[in-house]
Design an enzyme around this catalytic site. Sequence first.
Site, PDB file in Angstrom:
ATOM      1  N   ARG A 171       0.793  -1.120   0.037  1.00 40.36           N
ATOM      2  CA  ARG A 171       0.067   0.031   0.034  1.00 40.36           C
ATOM      3  C   ARG A 171       0.922   1.413  -0.050  1.00 40.36           C
ATOM      4  O   ARG A 171       1.970   1.382   0.859  1.00 40.36           O
ATOM      5  CB  ARG A 171      -0.744   0.103   1.181  1.00 40.36           C
ATOM      6  N   GLU A 213      -3.159   7.777  -3.858  1.00 38.33           N
ATOM      7  CA  GLU A 213      -3.657   6.956  -4.953  1.00 38.33           C
ATOM      8  C   GLU A 213      -5.184   7.560  -5.220  1.00 38.33           C
ATOM      9  O   GLU A 213      -6.064   7.665  -4.449  1.00 38.33           O
ATOM     10  CB  GLU A 213      -3.728   5.483  -4.419  1.00 38.33           C
ATOM     11  N   HIS A 225      -1.457   0.270  -9.959  1.00 36.75           N
ATOM     12  CA  HIS A 225      -1.924  -0.630  -9.053  1.00 36.75           C
ATOM     13  C   HIS A 225      -2.563  -1.918  -9.866  1.00 36.75           C
ATOM     14  O   HIS A 225      -3.579  -2.236  -9.603  1.00 36.75           O
ATOM     15  CB  HIS A 225      -3.340  -0.053  -8.227  1.00 36.75           C
TER      16      HIS A 225
HETATM   17  C1  GLV Z   1      -4.835  -5.275  -3.730  1.00 32.20           C
HETATM   18  O1  GLV Z   1      -4.129  -4.418  -3.649  1.00 32.20           O
HETATM   19  C2  GLV Z   1      -5.386  -6.101  -2.879  1.00 32.20           C
HETATM   20  O2  GLV Z   1      -5.568  -5.557  -1.638  1.00 32.20           O
HETATM   21  O3  GLV Z   1      -6.018  -7.134  -3.312  1.00 32.20           O
END
Ligand code: GLV
Length: 321
Positions: A240, A269, A287
């Site tokens: 993250r 983000e 992402h």
């Molecule tokens: C993607 O970032 C997830 O948390 O599945």
Amino acid sequence: MSKYKIFVTRKIHDSGLKMLKDQGYLVKVSPYDRVLSKKELIKNVAGVDAILSLLTDKIDDDILKAAGPNLKIVANYAVGFDNLDIEAAKKRAVVLTNTPDGSTESVADFAVILMLALDRQITEADKFVRAGKYNGWAPFLFAGECLDKKTLGIVGIGRIGSAVAVRAVGFGLKIVYCNMVRDEEFEKKYNAKFLSLADLLKVSDFVSLHVPLMPSTRHMIGSKEFKLMKKNAFLINTARGAVIDEKALVVALKKKQIAGAALDVYEFEPKLVSGLNKFHNVILTPHIASSTIETRKIMSEIAAKNIIAVLSGEVPPNLLK
Ligand code: GLV
Ligand code: GLV
């Protein structure tokens, strides 16, 4: 008995939706292929028994309150769950689940892809050829470093961090790790060494982050940590964004405290902090670490299984504490 109502905040893979419909539930999927506004979420969740949310949906107390007393579960379609207000859910006795198994392999693959692409400057080399700059072979053109015997520091050895270790062994990387708890089995299996974060940063040529975003991991990598890292080190983030203090990252890159970074996730983000897109030694992806068709299918099925379990009065397979 009235039929259970499920709201799905965005179109996801059909496979899980079909499982929910096969239960006879009334499944409403947002008709928009975009993130819903808070107002839209509030309107759509009213009276539902279950919400199938995405990592881009902030599920706070306002949303839980708007859903009302029928709400039994929020099934997050993600491994990460920093978008869910755990305390608020606890207070309202709403169960929260995630989809941890679906994305392990795809995210681990992607962390390694980023590591290799950074080391060998794949994105820069591609741009170079497209720009017509390739005039012929040269001995040191885009020279990177061999991975063999370099040190990979894995921060967090949950499912994904462990799957990165499996891959790293094949490249001859030496593995060091830090984790909430020491894991001697992991050490034996991968010939890995348990270190504090500070010591890991001092010895690693590659640092790959695999911790969930929590108060204790927010800005885990900041200016103090960049000072500890080797000047030739690369930082890879598929976890993250806010695990890294991105403004401090820009400063560290400017000062050449590290050799580069590859980011799939961002602190703000989808916005980038100022200056981040200016560095040629930074790779930025949108992402997509878990974005494979197989993973998306499994994630939808896991989210559905969690909802079905809770609505059947059972403990869901991926209950979050
Ligand atoms: C993607 O970032 C997830 O948390 O599945
Ligand atoms: C970490 O993200 C895990 O799935 O263990």
